[in-house]
Design a protein around this motif. Structure first.
Motif, PDB file in Angstrom:
ATOM      1  N   MET A   1       0.838  -1.201   0.000  1.00  0.00           N
ATOM      2  CA  MET A   1       0.000   0.000   0.000  1.00  0.00           C
ATOM      3  C   MET A   1       0.876   1.256   0.000  1.00  0.00           C
ATOM      4  O   MET A   1       1.928   1.286   0.638  1.00  0.00           O
ATOM      5  N   ILE A   2       0.423   2.258  -0.734  1.00  0.00           N
ATOM      6  CA  ILE A   2       1.119   3.539  -0.803  1.00  0.00           C
ATOM      7  C   ILE A   2       0.241   4.614  -0.166  1.00  0.00           C
ATOM      8  O   ILE A   2      -0.967   4.674  -0.419  1.00  0.00           O
ATOM      9  N   ARG A   3       0.848   5.427   0.659  1.00  0.00           N
ATOM     10  CA  ARG A   3       0.119   6.536   1.287  1.00  0.00           C
ATOM     11  C   ARG A   3       0.625   7.844   0.664  1.00  0.00           C
ATOM     12  O   ARG A   3       1.809   8.138   0.687  1.00  0.00           O
ATOM     13  N   ALA A   4      -0.306   8.613   0.083  1.00  0.00           N
ATOM     14  CA  ALA A   4       0.072   9.840  -0.635  1.00  0.00           C
ATOM     15  C   ALA A   4      -0.553  11.064   0.015  1.00  0.00           C
ATOM     16  O   ALA A   4      -1.683  11.021   0.526  1.00  0.00           O
ATOM     17  N   LEU A   5       0.198  12.160  -0.033  1.00  0.00           N
ATOM     18  CA  LEU A   5      -0.288  13.473   0.385  1.00  0.00           C
ATOM     19  C   LEU A   5      -0.787  14.206  -0.859  1.00  0.00           C
ATOM     20  O   LEU A   5      -0.062  14.328  -1.844  1.00  0.00           O
ATOM     21  N   HIS A   6      -2.016  14.657  -0.833  1.00  0.00           N
ATOM     22  CA  HIS A   6      -2.599  15.427  -1.944  1.00  0.00           C
ATOM     23  C   HIS A   6      -2.875  16.827  -1.423  1.00  0.00           C
ATOM     24  O   HIS A   6      -3.766  17.045  -0.612  1.00  0.00           O
ATOM     25  N   LEU A   7      -2.072  17.782  -1.897  1.00  0.00           N
ATOM     26  CA  LEU A   7      -2.118  19.155  -1.387  1.00  0.00           C
ATOM     27  C   LEU A   7      -1.971  20.127  -2.546  1.00  0.00           C
ATOM     28  O   LEU A   7      -1.048  20.000  -3.353  1.00  0.00           O
ATOM     29  N   GLY A   8      -2.853  21.110  -2.640  1.00  0.00           N
ATOM     30  CA  GLY A   8      -2.741  22.110  -3.695  1.00  0.00           C
ATOM     31  C   GLY A   8      -3.409  23.408  -3.315  1.00  0.00           C
ATOM     32  O   GLY A   8      -3.899  23.563  -2.192  1.00  0.00           O
ATOM     33  N   ASP A   9      -3.461  24.346  -4.280  1.00  0.00           N
ATOM     34  CA  ASP A   9      -4.065  25.655  -4.041  1.00  0.00           C
ATOM     35  C   ASP A   9      -3.520  26.265  -2.749  1.00  0.00           C
ATOM     36  O   ASP A   9      -4.266  26.665  -1.855  1.00  0.00           O
ATOM     37  N   ILE A  10      -2.196  26.357  -2.687  1.00  0.00           N
ATOM     38  CA  ILE A  10      -1.544  26.878  -1.483  1.00  0.00           C
ATOM     39  C   ILE A  10      -1.576  28.410  -1.467  1.00  0.00           C
ATOM     40  O   ILE A  10      -1.792  29.027  -0.427  1.00  0.00           O
ATOM     41  N   HIS A  11      -1.344  29.049  -2.600  1.00  0.00           N
ATOM     42  CA  HIS A  11      -1.524  30.491  -2.781  1.00  0.00           C
ATOM     43  C   HIS A  11      -0.818  31.367  -1.734  1.00  0.00           C
ATOM     44  O   HIS A  11      -1.472  32.194  -1.073  1.00  0.00           O
ATOM     45  N   PRO A  12       0.470  31.259  -1.537  1.00  0.00           N
ATOM     46  CA  PRO A  12       1.134  32.207  -0.631  1.00  0.00           C
ATOM     47  C   PRO A  12       1.049  33.615  -1.215  1.00  0.00           C
ATOM     48  O   PRO A  12       1.252  33.810  -2.410  1.00  0.00           O
ATOM     49  N   ASN A  13       0.733  34.581  -0.379  1.00  0.00           N
ATOM     50  CA  ASN A  13       0.525  35.945  -0.890  1.00  0.00           C
ATOM     51  C   ASN A  13       1.119  36.948   0.084  1.00  0.00           C
ATOM     52  O   ASN A  13       0.547  37.216   1.147  1.00  0.00           O
ATOM     53  N   ASN A  14       2.258  37.504  -0.279  1.00  0.00           N
ATOM     54  CA  ASN A  14       2.934  38.481   0.568  1.00  0.00           C
ATOM     55  C   ASN A  14       2.158  39.789   0.698  1.00  0.00           C
ATOM     56  O   ASN A  14       2.439  40.595   1.586  1.00  0.00           O
ATOM     57  N   SER A  15       1.161  40.010  -0.162  1.00  0.00           N
ATOM     58  CA  SER A  15       0.351  41.234  -0.130  1.00  0.00           C
ATOM     59  C   SER A  15      -1.064  40.986   0.380  1.00  0.00           C
ATOM     60  O   SER A  15      -1.929  41.860   0.244  1.00  0.00           O
ATOM     61  N   ALA A  16      -1.315  39.823   0.933  1.00  0.00           N
ATOM     62  CA  ALA A  16      -2.665  39.483   1.380  1.00  0.00           C
ATOM     63  C   ALA A  16      -3.161  40.436   2.459  1.00  0.00           C
ATOM     64  O   ALA A  16      -2.384  40.953   3.271  1.00  0.00           O
ATOM     65  N   THR A  17      -4.458  40.676   2.468  1.00  0.00           N
ATOM     66  CA  THR A  17      -5.087  41.512   3.491  1.00  0.00           C
ATOM     67  C   THR A  17      -6.215  40.745   4.164  1.00  0.00           C
ATOM     68  O   THR A  17      -6.742  39.784   3.616  1.00  0.00           O
ATOM     69  N   PHE A  18      -6.576  41.190   5.358  1.00  0.00           N
ATOM     70  CA  PHE A  18      -7.727  40.657   6.082  1.00  0.00           C
ATOM     71  C   PHE A  18      -8.760  41.773   6.164  1.00  0.00           C
ATOM     72  O   PHE A  18      -8.490  42.823   6.755  1.00  0.00           O
ATOM     73  N   ALA A  19      -9.930  41.553   5.571  1.00  0.00           N
ATOM     74  CA  ALA A  19     -10.981  42.573   5.544  1.00  0.00           C
ATOM     75  C   ALA A  19     -10.436  43.898   5.025  1.00  0.00           C
ATOM     76  O   ALA A  19     -10.769  44.967   5.531  1.00  0.00           O
ATOM     77  N   GLY A  20      -9.570  43.809   4.021  1.00  0.00           N
ATOM     78  CA  GLY A  20      -9.036  45.007   3.388  1.00  0.00           C
ATOM     79  C   GLY A  20      -7.865  45.645   4.103  1.00  0.00           C
ATOM     80  O   GLY A  20      -7.379  46.698   3.670  1.00  0.00           O
ATOM     81  N   LYS A  21      -7.373  45.028   5.189  1.00  0.00           N
ATOM     82  CA  LYS A  21      -6.265  45.611   5.952  1.00  0.00           C
ATOM     83  C   LYS A  21      -5.048  44.691   5.938  1.00  0.00           C
ATOM     84  O   LYS A  21      -5.178  43.486   6.143  1.00  0.00           O
TER      85      LYS A  21
END
Length: 393
Positions: A1-21
């Motif tokens: 048996m093989i166990r795999a990690l399925h991970l995507g849509d990580i989207h790191p964003n150095n300019s991200a805001t929370f509620a516009g801030k």
């Protein structure tokens, strides 16, 4: 048996805001969204490596590893560190998603930043890899985000309508998936890694419109032991063997009710995949409140819980808005991330209806014509109105 990690849509964003801030982590001086991402990736890493009895054998990253085809150095640092450490335990296979790509097919993708790492396989065009994982053969068929510039030649696009171009792209995609399906061999696990939309997928309120996306055909999904999908941020099952892992973190209020995390996939030849979605406890919570919830909670006298991105959203008349505005102002002043979104509702005509009970028809007409007719014309219009009233009784 093989166990795999399925991970995507990580989207790191150095300019991200929370509620516009923009929020800065006081401990590191970096964008707090990147701190959230670091904690999230540490959680993934620990889950994948710390339990020796259930350690993963393979990592599948089906695109949008980055948020832009030209990622910020801070974004590269976090992702590169995570991937590099992961490769000490397992091979990592990744493909570019739409965010990883430039509109110009001649430009390098964002995944260029991760090339050259040992045990990392970056596949930027449709092709398959035959690998030995945990002593077992595995064929990983890679389908990056489909764009017309990468699937069709310029000659094929000449004099074609948008509908004809879409049809050609769909035909090309279907042929690619059929060719992948035809590569299936007895005793070899067959995995499809794809970034894109599938017609039956549920799409939430993502930042970009997915309604006009090219669709990955699912007719041949049955030829694969597992289909690892990303692009749509809501985790979901398309077919028993085809799953979206969804995004790792929330990017907006449109995703506030979606679970966030990654998939753990157990694969065994001749058996259906066993897939489990793992919740990411570090995905920041988004919460919407209304005037009704404000009233039910006595206008939150203790303030709003810290660490959550809050939004007040409702449809209100000007009068209703003014009545609760002091409360909204107080909450906005005491809450780090608080957004107000009010859809204005026109005042009901009930007040006007009540007024007509004490107004003459002449008064009502004059009131209606105010601002719409020349004052010098009002006597003549009023006379015509009275004549009509007498005529109809």
């Amino acid at each position: 048996m093989i166990r795999a990690l399925h991970l995507g849509d990580i989207h790191p964003n150095n300019s991200a805001t929370f509620a516009g801030k923009m929020a800065i982590d006081p401990d590191t001086g970096q964008n707090l969204a990147l701190t959230d991402l670091h904690k999230s990736l540490e959680f993934v890493y620990a889950h994948a490596t710390q339990n020796k009895a259930k350690r993963f054998d393979l990592a599948l990253l089906p695109g949008d590893v980055f948020d832009s085809h030209k990622p910020h150095p801070n974004e590269i640092r976090i992702l590169r560190s995570f991937v590099e450490r992961l490769t000490d335990y397992m091979p990592v296979v990744m493909i570019p998603g739409n965010h990883d790509m430039s509109q110009n097919p001649m430009d390098a993708t964002a995944l260029e930043a991760l090339k050259g790492l040992d045990n990392v396989y970056v596949v930027e065009r449709p092709e398959s890899l035959l690998m030995t994982i945990g002593g077992a053969p595995v064929r990983i068929c890679c389908l990056p985000y489909p764009t017309k510039g990468r699937l069709l030649t310029q000659e094929a696009l000449i004099d074609k309508s948008p509908e004809e171009i879409t049809a050609l792209i769909n035909q090309s995609l279907a042929a690619i998936v059929r060719n992948f399906a035809a590569e299936r061999e007895s005793g070899v696990l067959h995995v499809l890694l794809a970034h894109g939309s599938v017609a039956s997928a549920r799409v939430g309120d993502q930042p970009r419109d997915l309604s006009h996306d090219i669709l990955i055909p699912r007719d041949d999904f049955g030829a694969f032991d597992y289909v690892a999908l990303n692009h749509i941020h809501q985790p979901q099952v398309i077919t028993p063997n085809a799953h979206y892992s969804g995004s790792l973190m929330r990017a907006s209020f449109g995703e506030e009710n979606e679970d966030k995390g990654f998939n753990v996939v157990e694969l065994e030849a001749g058996q259906p995949p066993v897939v489990r979605h793992v919740h990411n406890p570090h995905a920041r919570t988004y919460c919407t409140i209304t005037s009704q919830s404000l009233e039910a909670a006595n206008a939150y006298p203790e303030g709003l819980k810290d660490g959550i991105v809050w939004r007040f959203r409702d449809r209100l008349t000007d009068e209703q808005h003014q009545a609760i505005k002091p409360t909204l102002d107080r909450l906005a002043a005491s809450t780090p991330w608080f957004q107000v979104s009010v859809d204005r509702v026109e005042e009901t005509r009930a007040r006007d209806t009540g007024m007509t009970a004490v107004m003459s028809t002449d008064d009502a007409l004059l009131r209606a014509l105010t601002g719409h007719a020349d004052p010098s014309e009002l006597p003549e219009l009023l006379a015509k109105h009275r004549a009509i009233e007498q005529e109809v009784g």
